[in-house]
Design a protein around this motif. Sequence first.
Motif, mmCIF file in Angstrom:
data_model
loop_
_atom_site.group_PDB
_atom_site.id
_atom_site.type_symbol
_atom_site.label_atom_id
_atom_site.label_comp_id
_atom_site.label_asym_id
_atom_site.label_seq_id
_atom_site.Cartn_x
_atom_site.Cartn_y
_atom_site.Cartn_z
ATOM 1 N N ASP A 209 47.772 50.626 49.883
ATOM 2 C CA ASP A 209 48.128 50.301 51.264
ATOM 3 C C ASP A 209 48.279 48.799 51.466
ATOM 4 O OD1 ASP A 209 47.995 52.954 51.618
ATOM 5 O OD2 ASP A 209 46.255 52.991 52.935
ATOM 6 N N ARG B 57 41.853 52.260 65.570
ATOM 7 C CA ARG B 57 42.729 51.097 65.677
ATOM 8 C C ARG B 57 43.164 50.877 67.128
ATOM 9 N NH1 ARG B 57 46.161 51.937 61.368
ATOM 10 N NH2 ARG B 57 44.852 50.697 60.011
ATOM 11 N N ALA C 93 43.810 55.895 63.207
ATOM 12 C CA ALA C 93 44.688 55.496 64.313
ATOM 13 C C ALA C 93 43.886 55.381 65.611
ATOM 14 C CB ALA C 93 45.820 56.505 64.460
ATOM 15 N N GLY D 275 48.617 55.870 53.600
ATOM 16 C CA GLY D 275 47.666 56.483 54.527
ATOM 17 C C GLY D 275 47.018 57.736 53.985
ATOM 18 N N GLU E 192 55.249 48.500 58.225
ATOM 19 C CA GLU E 192 54.877 49.841 57.730
ATOM 20 C C GLU E 192 53.365 50.027 57.746
ATOM 21 O OE1 GLU E 192 56.607 50.327 53.870
ATOM 22 O OE2 GLU E 192 58.605 49.879 54.617
ATOM 23 N N ARG E 193 52.682 49.172 58.444
ATOM 24 C CA ARG E 193 51.222 49.195 58.576
ATOM 25 C C ARG E 193 50.520 49.018 57.222
ATOM 26 N NH1 ARG E 193 50.310 49.391 63.529
ATOM 27 N NH2 ARG E 193 48.064 49.304 63.294
ATOM 28 N N LYS E 194 51.169 48.317 56.326
ATOM 29 C CA LYS E 194 50.490 47.964 55.074
ATOM 30 C C LYS E 194 49.886 46.581 55.234
ATOM 31 C CE LYS E 194 52.673 50.724 51.624
ATOM 32 N NZ LYS E 194 52.786 50.815 50.198
ATOM 33 N N GLU F 53 46.996 40.574 57.693
ATOM 34 C CA GLU F 53 47.721 41.213 58.798
ATOM 35 C C GLU F 53 48.458 42.437 58.281
ATOM 36 O OE1 GLU F 53 50.093 38.262 60.693
ATOM 37 O OE2 GLU F 53 48.281 37.307 61.500
ATOM 38 N N LEU F 54 48.962 43.240 59.228
ATOM 39 C CA LEU F 54 49.702 44.438 58.832
ATOM 40 C C LEU F 54 51.198 44.178 58.963
ATOM 41 C CD1 LEU F 54 47.624 47.202 60.658
ATOM 42 C CD2 LEU F 54 47.455 46.493 58.279
ATOM 43 N N ASP F 55 51.975 44.785 58.051
ATOM 44 C CA ASP F 55 53.431 44.642 58.173
ATOM 45 C C ASP F 55 53.975 45.801 59.011
ATOM 46 O OD1 ASP F 55 53.542 46.876 56.577
ATOM 47 O OD2 ASP F 55 54.464 45.878 54.854
ATOM 48 N N THR G 12 40.625 45.374 62.316
ATOM 49 C CA THR G 12 40.791 45.975 60.988
ATOM 50 C C THR G 12 40.035 47.291 60.925
ATOM 51 O OG1 THR G 12 40.703 43.749 60.081
ATOM 52 C CG2 THR G 12 40.557 45.548 58.500
#
Length: 379
Positions: free
Chosen positions: A229, A65, A62, A98, A186-188, A182-184, A72
């Motif tokens: 993930d 990020r 985190a 995670g 839920e950060r997947k 890209e991330l959705d 990424t």
Amino acid sequence: MSVTQQQVLDSLARIKSPRGVPLTNANVLSPISASDGKVFFSINVDAAEARAWESVRAEAEAAVRGIPSVTTVMVALTAERKPGAAPPPPQPSRGTPGVQPVHAHKPPPQGGAQSPMARQSEIPGVAAVIAVASGKGGVGKSTTALNLALGLRDLGLKVGLLDADIYGPSVPRLTGLHEKPELDGERKMIPLRRFGLAIMSIGFLVEEETAMIWRGPMVMSAVTQMLRDVAWGTLDVLVVDMPPGTGDAQLTLAQNVPLKGAVIVSTPQDLSLIDARRGLAMFKKVNVPVLGIVENMSYFQCPHCGTKSDIFGHGGARHEAEKLQVPFLGEIPLHMAIRATSDAGNPVVDSEPDGPHAAIYRAIAGQVRDQLKGVIAAA
Ligand code: ADP
């Protein structure tokens, strides 16, 4: 502006280890790869303490990020058990986003041991995960994995492709995809889509040179992250392009990924068949059913006149499969069209769907589908 290693280290210095030491002084960080906004590193800890480190890993990810130029981040938690140390406590569910599962250097279960599948959680929404493996590199494993995935697609199945060939990810080249996922919400990671497939490759995340230096435990951790993930959605089959070889990293992978079966790719040469035999033994060891052997570059087919020549002594894999009592799935010729379409990012099953090669891959896919029918129907 691109992210620098120093920026990453500065952000990690603010995070404390479970013992209260700044992460940068805890002697657990691997070299940091930071380029083009992509950051990758691992935290290497003793297996006995791994659980306590899971939240630190998430915090580290985190924090990195949060650096403005970072797009990424992949932080792997890897653990090695010290010789003679007690086994680590059971791991929490692998389905927790995670949370990194831990690879310990432990011998695989021996004959009669519990199936590794029994202690693996499935990937929600994915009916069957299958591996495409080869005893060595360069036999056409990735080409086969992609065309097999497309053959399964043509049979009406929903298919994903995971390029776990961390030592040399070739799916970006074979598919012509180079974007970052890209991330959705839920950060997947959202897999890239092409040819109607959901596609994920370590090559989308890190430079090829970075991938080359990964060691066994890091491979496992990264592959698990790509399995867990990633928002795969609903799939009938997820085809995993395994790293070549039958070493420790491959064995651990075969043991930890919830595989419903494995397809082994070999060329007809003796040497390659010996490698294929090792591959078979490896899957047997971890109780993963071998769906069959594919003989790639089985014979040379002249692109001009169609004449076949058995330059590698064709038929070796079929014979081997009979001897080992595993299905023989088919023979794929060494043909210009397969090489040219693969290397141009337009795999032959998609670009020449009515051609003879697509028909061969679809026939192989049909046999694989038939063996997985029960699993797919149950899901
Ligand atoms: P691996 O994954 O085993 O390292 P690849 O799938 O990357 O192998 O294939 C290695 C090279 O061989 C690539 O250039 C690919 O296009 C080519 N190739 C693979 N299968 C065939 C085939 N049946 N005919 C012609 N070229 C092939």
